[in-house]
Design a protein around this motif. Sequence first.
Motif, PDB file in Angstrom:
ATOM      1  N   ALA A  27       0.739 -10.808   6.914  1.00  0.00           N
ATOM      2  CA  ALA A  27      -0.495 -10.215   7.437  1.00  0.00           C
ATOM      3  C   ALA A  27      -1.165  -9.410   6.333  1.00  0.00           C
ATOM      4  N   TRP A  28      -2.431  -9.173   6.502  1.00  0.00           N
ATOM      5  CA  TRP A  28      -3.183  -8.330   5.593  1.00  0.00           C
ATOM      6  C   TRP A  28      -3.768  -7.178   6.395  1.00  0.00           C
ATOM      7  N   SER A  29      -4.143  -6.102   5.718  1.00  0.00           N
ATOM      8  CA  SER A  29      -4.810  -4.990   6.401  1.00  0.00           C
ATOM      9  C   SER A  29      -5.817  -4.366   5.444  1.00  0.00           C
ATOM     10  N   PHE A  30      -6.774  -3.685   6.019  1.00  0.00           N
ATOM     11  CA  PHE A  30      -7.798  -3.000   5.220  1.00  0.00           C
ATOM     12  C   PHE A  30      -8.019  -1.616   5.784  1.00  0.00           C
ATOM     13  N   ASN A  31      -8.022  -0.619   4.905  1.00  0.00           N
ATOM     14  CA  ASN A  31      -8.308   0.760   5.277  1.00  0.00           C
ATOM     15  C   ASN A  31      -9.642   1.132   4.654  1.00  0.00           C
ATOM     16  N   ASN A  32     -10.644   1.293   5.484  1.00  0.00           N
ATOM     17  CA  ASN A  32     -11.990   1.589   4.995  1.00  0.00           C
ATOM     18  C   ASN A  32     -12.069   2.953   4.323  1.00  0.00           C
ATOM     19  N   ALA A  33     -11.346   3.937   4.827  1.00  0.00           N
ATOM     20  CA  ALA A  33     -11.423   5.305   4.279  1.00  0.00           C
ATOM     21  C   ALA A  33     -10.963   5.365   2.831  1.00  0.00           C
ATOM     22  N   THR A  34      -9.983   4.544   2.471  1.00  0.00           N
ATOM     23  CA  THR A  34      -9.474   4.548   1.101  1.00  0.00           C
ATOM     24  C   THR A  34      -9.838   3.274   0.341  1.00  0.00           C
ATOM     25  N   ALA A  35     -10.605   2.396   0.956  1.00  0.00           N
ATOM     26  CA  ALA A  35     -10.982   1.103   0.368  1.00  0.00           C
ATOM     27  C   ALA A  35      -9.746   0.372  -0.141  1.00  0.00           C
ATOM     28  N   THR A  36      -8.709   0.327   0.693  1.00  0.00           N
ATOM     29  CA  THR A  36      -7.438  -0.274   0.308  1.00  0.00           C
ATOM     30  C   THR A  36      -7.185  -1.546   1.107  1.00  0.00           C
ATOM     31  N   LEU A  37      -7.008  -2.632   0.374  1.00  0.00           N
ATOM     32  CA  LEU A  37      -6.652  -3.919   0.955  1.00  0.00           C
ATOM     33  C   LEU A  37      -5.173  -4.144   0.675  1.00  0.00           C
ATOM     34  N   THR A  38      -4.381  -4.236   1.727  1.00  0.00           N
ATOM     35  CA  THR A  38      -2.942  -4.446   1.584  1.00  0.00           C
ATOM     36  C   THR A  38      -2.654  -5.920   1.833  1.00  0.00           C
ATOM     37  N   MET A  39      -2.052  -6.548   0.819  1.00  0.00           N
ATOM     38  CA  MET A  39      -1.793  -7.980   0.876  1.00  0.00           C
ATOM     39  C   MET A  39      -0.650  -8.334  -0.060  1.00  0.00           C
ATOM     40  N   LEU A  40      -0.138  -9.537   0.080  1.00  0.00           N
ATOM     41  CA  LEU A  40       0.940 -10.030  -0.764  1.00  0.00           C
ATOM     42  C   LEU A  40       0.359 -10.930  -1.856  1.00  0.00           C
ATOM     43  N   LEU A  41       0.768 -10.694  -3.086  1.00  0.00           N
ATOM     44  CA  LEU A  41       0.436 -11.582  -4.200  1.00  0.00           C
ATOM     45  C   LEU A  41       1.740 -12.037  -4.830  1.00  0.00           C
ATOM     46  N   PRO A  42       2.119 -13.299  -4.636  1.00  0.00           N
ATOM     47  CA  PRO A  42       3.426 -13.763  -5.101  1.00  0.00           C
ATOM     48  C   PRO A  42       3.671 -13.596  -6.594  1.00  0.00           C
ATOM     49  N   PHE A  43       2.629 -13.602  -7.415  1.00  0.00           N
ATOM     50  CA  PHE A  43       2.868 -13.436  -8.846  1.00  0.00           C
ATOM     51  C   PHE A  43       3.218 -11.997  -9.212  1.00  0.00           C
ATOM     52  N   PHE A  44       2.966 -11.036  -8.298  1.00  0.00           N
ATOM     53  CA  PHE A  44       3.437  -9.664  -8.477  1.00  0.00           C
ATOM     54  C   PHE A  44       4.833  -9.496  -7.878  1.00  0.00           C
TER      55      PHE A  44
END
Length: 157
Positions: A98-115
């Motif tokens: 799943a992904w999520s977005f926090n507008n207050a901190t402009a943070t997109l939480t997601m998985l990037l397999p190369f990281f």
Amino acid sequence: MKASYILTLSLALLFFSCTEEIKPTPYEYTSIFTGANSKTWELKFVEETLNGDVVDRFNISCASDDEYIFYANTERSYEAVTGSQKCSDGEDDVITTAWSFNNATATLTMLLPFFTTEGSLPFIVREVKSNKMELEIFFDESNTGSYRIHFDATDED
């Protein structure tokens, strides 16, 4: 007598004015990530920064054919589809999370397999438009060094 008349009139107005159903407008900003139903993004390039200045720009060859699909469903589903070039042995072809977005901190939480494939990471959204996105993640405690990851949108449903 006059007070009871005003009170009765006020209650009647309140009753009749509240009969209209209130329909909330859904939050639309996240549709830039997802499109109407889903949107596919591909890695364009990565920049390394030090004290806010770009010190290196490079491609991650094993991620050059990967696709990152954001879905507009209530679960906020997300798929990282790794291409034929794998970044690690045993890397899954499709990683669903799943992904999520926090507008207050402009943070997109997601998985990037190369990281990492161990979990989602919080990326700062530096810029997002319908066709491109720039994310940033700091890699030191003093927030002086970071990676800026650039994506292009390739498909939208």
